[in-house]
Design a protein around this motif. Structure first.
Motif, PDB file in Angstrom:
ATOM      1  N   LYS A 186      65.720 -74.780 104.395  1.00 41.73           N
ATOM      2  CA  LYS A 186      65.785 -74.525 102.951  1.00 41.73           C
ATOM      3  C   LYS A 186      64.427 -74.133 102.381  1.00 41.73           C
ATOM      4  O   LYS A 186      64.329 -73.204 101.583  1.00 41.73           O
ATOM      5  CB  LYS A 186      66.318 -75.763 102.227  1.00 41.73           C
ATOM      6  N   GLN A 187      63.364 -74.839 102.751  1.00 38.49           N
ATOM      7  CA  GLN A 187      62.046 -74.597 102.164  1.00 38.49           C
ATOM      8  C   GLN A 187      61.369 -73.358 102.721  1.00 38.49           C
ATOM      9  O   GLN A 187      60.801 -72.564 101.976  1.00 38.49           O
ATOM     10  CB  GLN A 187      61.147 -75.806 102.369  1.00 38.49           C
ATOM     11  N   GLU A 188      61.393 -73.192 104.035  1.00 40.05           N
ATOM     12  CA  GLU A 188      60.647 -72.099 104.645  1.00 40.05           C
ATOM     13  C   GLU A 188      61.458 -70.818 104.802  1.00 40.05           C
ATOM     14  O   GLU A 188      60.882 -69.738 104.862  1.00 40.05           O
ATOM     15  CB  GLU A 188      60.106 -72.533 106.011  1.00 40.05           C
ATOM     16  N   PHE A 189      62.784 -70.940 104.886  1.00 41.15           N
ATOM     17  CA  PHE A 189      63.605 -69.768 105.126  1.00 41.15           C
ATOM     18  C   PHE A 189      64.597 -69.494 103.998  1.00 41.15           C
ATOM     19  O   PHE A 189      65.366 -68.537 104.067  1.00 41.15           O
ATOM     20  CB  PHE A 189      64.333 -69.897 106.470  1.00 41.15           C
ATOM     21  N   SER A 190      64.615 -70.334 102.974  1.00 44.52           N
ATOM     22  CA  SER A 190      65.410 -70.138 101.749  1.00 44.52           C
ATOM     23  C   SER A 190      66.885 -69.873 102.013  1.00 44.52           C
ATOM     24  O   SER A 190      67.503 -69.045 101.345  1.00 44.52           O
ATOM     25  CB  SER A 190      64.833 -68.986 100.925  1.00 44.52           C
TER      26      SER A 190
END
Length: 87
Positions: free
Chosen positions: A21-25
């Motif tokens: 979720k944070q790095e690859f959205s």
């Protein structure tokens, strides 16, 4: 990923979900399953070439293929696993 309801396994699962979720959205856009699967495959491939601090700044593949450096572990299994507090 957590068939045994092991909280240590759940922590790993939550960490993986957080990275996706944070790095690859993967949660930011309304994507089809096919696109989401492709993003996850690319994230896994990237992880294989990305150095990790917990692996002394070498890749996971390099860490697993060597025997000189001891792998860091952060989980400790408590011998009193199913002990509950009484009131």
């Amino acid at each position: 990923m957590t068939q045994n309801s092991d909280p240590y396994q759940n922590a790993v699962t939550e960490r993986i979900n957080g990275i996706l979720k944070q790095e690859f959205s993967i949660d930011r856009y309304n994507q089809t399953t096919q696109i989401t699967n492709q993003i996850v495959k690319e994230a896994v491939a990237y992880n294989e070439i990305r150095p990790h601090y917990s692996n002394y700044m070498i890749t996971p593949n390099q860490m697993h293929s060597q025997s000189k450096i001891k792998m860091r572990t952060y989980k400790t299994k408590n011998s009193s696993k199913n002990v509950f507090a009484t009131v």
